[in-house]
Design a protein around this motif. Sequence first.
Motif, mmCIF file in Angstrom:
data_model
loop_
_atom_site.group_PDB
_atom_site.id
_atom_site.type_symbol
_atom_site.label_atom_id
_atom_site.label_comp_id
_atom_site.label_asym_id
_atom_site.label_seq_id
_atom_site.Cartn_x
_atom_site.Cartn_y
_atom_site.Cartn_z
ATOM 1 N N LEU A 52 0.675 -7.992 13.083
ATOM 2 C CA LEU A 52 0.109 -7.233 11.944
ATOM 3 C C LEU A 52 0.163 -5.945 12.261
ATOM 4 C CD1 LEU A 52 -1.557 -7.427 9.357
ATOM 5 C CD2 LEU A 52 -3.556 -7.004 10.613
ATOM 6 N N PHE A 53 0.037 -5.426 13.391
ATOM 7 C CA PHE A 53 0.311 -3.930 13.550
ATOM 8 C C PHE A 53 1.657 -3.503 13.772
ATOM 9 C CE2 PHE A 53 0.759 -0.754 16.988
ATOM 10 C CZ PHE A 53 0.066 0.391 16.512
ATOM 11 N N GLY A 54 2.516 -4.549 14.282
ATOM 12 C CA GLY A 54 4.008 -4.001 14.439
ATOM 13 C C GLY A 54 4.777 -4.189 12.883
ATOM 14 N N GLY A 55 4.178 -5.197 11.964
ATOM 15 C CA GLY A 55 4.764 -4.949 10.820
ATOM 16 C C GLY A 55 4.345 -3.526 10.005
ATOM 17 N N ILE A 56 3.357 -3.337 10.036
ATOM 18 C CA ILE A 56 2.671 -2.066 9.524
ATOM 19 C C ILE A 56 3.265 -0.806 10.056
ATOM 20 C CG2 ILE A 56 0.636 -0.445 9.170
ATOM 21 C CD1 ILE A 56 -0.960 -2.827 9.194
ATOM 22 N N VAL A 57 3.624 -0.730 11.271
ATOM 23 C CA VAL A 57 4.272 0.265 11.986
ATOM 24 C C VAL A 57 5.821 0.412 11.528
ATOM 25 C CG1 VAL A 57 4.987 1.079 14.212
ATOM 26 C CG2 VAL A 57 2.712 0.509 14.064
ATOM 27 N N LEU A 58 6.416 -0.807 11.399
ATOM 28 C CA LEU A 58 7.780 -1.025 11.137
ATOM 29 C C LEU A 58 7.831 -0.510 9.622
ATOM 30 C CD1 LEU A 58 10.620 -2.111 11.389
ATOM 31 C CD2 LEU A 58 9.916 -4.167 10.411
ATOM 32 N N LEU A 90 0.731 -0.956 -0.083
ATOM 33 C CA LEU A 90 0.135 -0.042 -0.042
ATOM 34 C C LEU A 90 0.813 1.382 0.144
ATOM 35 C CD1 LEU A 90 -2.692 -1.087 2.483
ATOM 36 C CD2 LEU A 90 -3.049 -1.076 -0.116
ATOM 37 N N LEU A 91 1.949 1.057 0.826
ATOM 38 C CA LEU A 91 2.644 2.522 0.663
ATOM 39 C C LEU A 91 3.963 2.693 -0.227
ATOM 40 C CD1 LEU A 91 3.087 2.609 4.755
ATOM 41 C CD2 LEU A 91 1.488 3.680 3.185
ATOM 42 N N LEU A 149 9.990 3.267 8.437
ATOM 43 C CA LEU A 149 10.990 2.980 7.675
ATOM 44 C C LEU A 149 10.889 3.978 6.365
ATOM 45 C CD1 LEU A 149 11.563 -0.810 7.419
ATOM 46 C CD2 LEU A 149 13.197 0.861 8.174
ATOM 47 N N ASN A 150 9.578 4.005 5.916
ATOM 48 C CA ASN A 150 9.208 5.077 4.918
ATOM 49 C C ASN A 150 9.350 6.387 5.430
ATOM 50 O OD1 ASN A 150 8.660 3.139 2.907
ATOM 51 N ND2 ASN A 150 6.560 3.008 3.570
ATOM 52 N N LEU A 151 9.056 6.835 6.829
ATOM 53 C CA LEU A 151 9.194 8.109 7.234
ATOM 54 C C LEU A 151 10.757 8.538 7.558
ATOM 55 C CD1 LEU A 151 7.544 10.374 8.679
ATOM 56 C CD2 LEU A 151 8.124 8.956 11.053
ATOM 57 N N PHE A 152 11.634 7.624 7.724
ATOM 58 C CA PHE A 152 12.836 8.192 7.946
ATOM 59 C C PHE A 152 13.655 7.959 6.974
ATOM 60 C CE2 PHE A 152 11.733 7.220 12.364
ATOM 61 C CZ PHE A 152 11.832 8.468 13.011
#
Length: 233
Positions: free
Chosen positions: A219-225, A43-44, A229-232
């Motif tokens: 699932l939540f941890g994978g999405i947050v990870l 998605l991202l 990564l995309n943010l930084f």
Amino acid sequence: MALFAGLSTCLGAALVLIWGRPGRRSFSFFLGLAAGVMLAVVLLDLIPAALTYGSLLQAILGFAAGLLLMTALDLIFSPENRACVHDYRYLKMGYLIAAGIAMHDLPEGLAIAAGFGEPAHLGPLLALAIALHNIPEGMATAAPLAAGGLSPGHVLALNGLVSLVTPFGCWLGLLLIKASPAFLSSLLALAAGAMAYIVKAKLLPECLRLHPPMAYLGLFGGIVLVFFLNLFF
């Protein structure tokens, strides 16, 4: 640097093998983590990039091709053909995850090659981000294979083969750096479709069956990870 990014898949697999065969809770968490990572990457990263480099129609066709390809692989590795093998569904799941990750790693290698083009400083950042992405993907590949009874040596060997796709994609990208952007768009969409199929048809049903709370946590941890990564990077 592309080889380093690819080999991080083996690091994730080795972590699972060191901890031993995962129990229901940890196995559910690993599968949920893989589902979150793959879903967020689709998605991202993959779909937006496919739309950036090509048209909507190209992205749709590539996505559909990825779905059809993984459906065909799923039928080929159908457990009905191997009913005598205990936990064969886990082996099949591991092979499908490995195939999806390999398809995903090819455009990642192309992205690394492009990152060293213009602006060149993006190359090392992309390689680092992809390496971090690949660690939980290697864990997700090793967990079902280990649960299906595959030996540690074979698990590492399979992850090693998958890890070589990233430097191959980088090498291919260096050759095709001036190729049509539509080619990269179709490849990115193909990987998105393949990973979406794995998440919907394999990872989510199995992790929710084993232990729903740990599945949602993974699932939540994978999405947050992937989000950070995309943010930084």
